[in-house]
Design a protein around this motif. Structure first.
Motif, PDB file in Angstrom:
ATOM      1  N   SER A 101       0.851  -1.189   0.000  1.00  0.00           N
ATOM      2  CA  SER A 101       0.000   0.000   0.000  1.00  0.00           C
ATOM      3  C   SER A 101       0.887   1.239   0.000  1.00  0.00           C
ATOM      4  N   LEU A 108      -2.973   3.882  -2.635  1.00  0.00           N
ATOM      5  CA  LEU A 108      -2.932   2.886  -3.699  1.00  0.00           C
ATOM      6  C   LEU A 108      -2.595   1.531  -3.086  1.00  0.00           C
ATOM      7  N   GLU A 109      -3.238   0.461  -3.569  1.00  0.00           N
ATOM      8  CA  GLU A 109      -3.060  -0.857  -2.967  1.00  0.00           C
ATOM      9  C   GLU A 109      -2.775  -1.926  -4.023  1.00  0.00           C
ATOM     10  N   THR A 159      -6.471  -4.381  -6.327  1.00  0.00           N
ATOM     11  CA  THR A 159      -5.334  -3.623  -6.856  1.00  0.00           C
ATOM     12  C   THR A 159      -5.803  -2.334  -7.511  1.00  0.00           C
ATOM     13  N   SER A 160      -5.155  -1.241  -7.164  1.00  0.00           N
ATOM     14  CA  SER A 160      -5.488   0.063  -7.729  1.00  0.00           C
ATOM     15  C   SER A 160      -5.047   0.125  -9.188  1.00  0.00           C
TER      16      SER A 160
END
Length: 265
Positions: free
Chosen positions: A94, A102-103, A112-113
């Motif tokens: 992250s 954002l991950e 997932t971003s």
């Protein structure tokens, strides 16, 4: 009675002396890399880092949190060397910057971003990619491992030839090329305690690097080595690094402060 006491006293001193010598002998340990044949071990690693950048007079902060799970199996253990089969099983990350988070989660790709898609494509390739690496019993690499993001370097370390006791120290130098920068780390390990289950260490590391980016800084922390198997089972390291990034004609100073923990089961 007094004569008896006079005779007993020297004998008692001798026995105490022998007992002390016996305990002192047990305090010494010689470390060699000898994991159990056929056994699979799991590395759980966590890294938390705060990155501070100064761009044209403005300070930008970024926080990165990463979690790894990596397994390794002792395939061939001999008196001279050890072959390990290993793979990264899971990775989570992250990034928080300027109010945005954002991950990435290899086990839950739906989380997932989209903005990380370019970076995570390379991570996806590394997940569950099996590789083998061969060490001698002193922890030196015999055959190199082509496996990105491996955490084995934080578990299998170069060991000293001599027997260790509390207060013993030894040093190890490591080099690695990262994005065009040759990073060098000088580690010093000091034994603080010895028991049947662990050899406890303090760890100090000095970092230098030149190339595409200039890097300097240090690591400090603790680690525990399994005295029978010769690899790190637990560690906690704090890092304080400074680097200069050259981008679009600008020199951007960056400071990174973080903590990395490793636990092996």
């Amino acid at each position: 009675m007094k004569k008896t006491l006079k005779r007993i006293a020297p004998v008692a001193l001798v026995l105490i002396g022998l007992t002390t010598l016996s305990f002192m002998a047990k305090d010494g340990v010689t470390l060699r890399l000898k994991p159990q044949q056929g056994k699979t071990y799991t590395i759980n690693a966590k890294a938390n880092m705060m990155m501070m950048m100064e761009v044209q007079g403005q300070t930008m902060n970024q926080t990165q949190n990463m979690e790894y799970r990596q397994s390794f199996t002792a395939q061939n253990v001999t008196a001279n060397d050890v072959q390990l089969e290993t793979k990264i099983e899971a990775l989570k990350m992250s990034i928080s910057q300027m109010g945005m988070k954002l991950e990435y989660d290899s086990e839950h790709p739906e989380k997932t971003s989209p903005m990380l898609a370019g970076q995570t494509a390379e991570m996806d390739k590394a997940i569950n990619k099996t590789g083998t690496i061969k060490y001698d019993v002193m922890g030196h690499v015999i055959d190199s491992l082509d496996l990105e993001m491996s955490q084995l370097g934080g578990v299998v370390i170069q060991l000293p030839e001599e027997e260790l006791s509390v207060g013993s120290t030894w040093s190890v130098d490591k080099s690695q090329n990262v994005s065009g920068t040759e990073m060098n780390v000088h580690y010093t390990y000091t034994v603080t305690a010895i028991s049947k289950k662990s050899v406890d260490l303090t760890v100090e590391g000095t970092v230098t690097g030149k190339g595409a980016e200039e890097i300097s800084g240090n690591y400090t922390g603790t680690a525990s080595v399994d005295p029978q198997q010769g690899f790190i089972t637990k560690s906690s390291l704090k890092s304080n690094l400074s680097m200069t990034i050259s981008q679009q004609g600008l020199s951007i100073p960056v400071t990174m402060v973080g903590t990395t923990t490793v636990d092996v089961k």
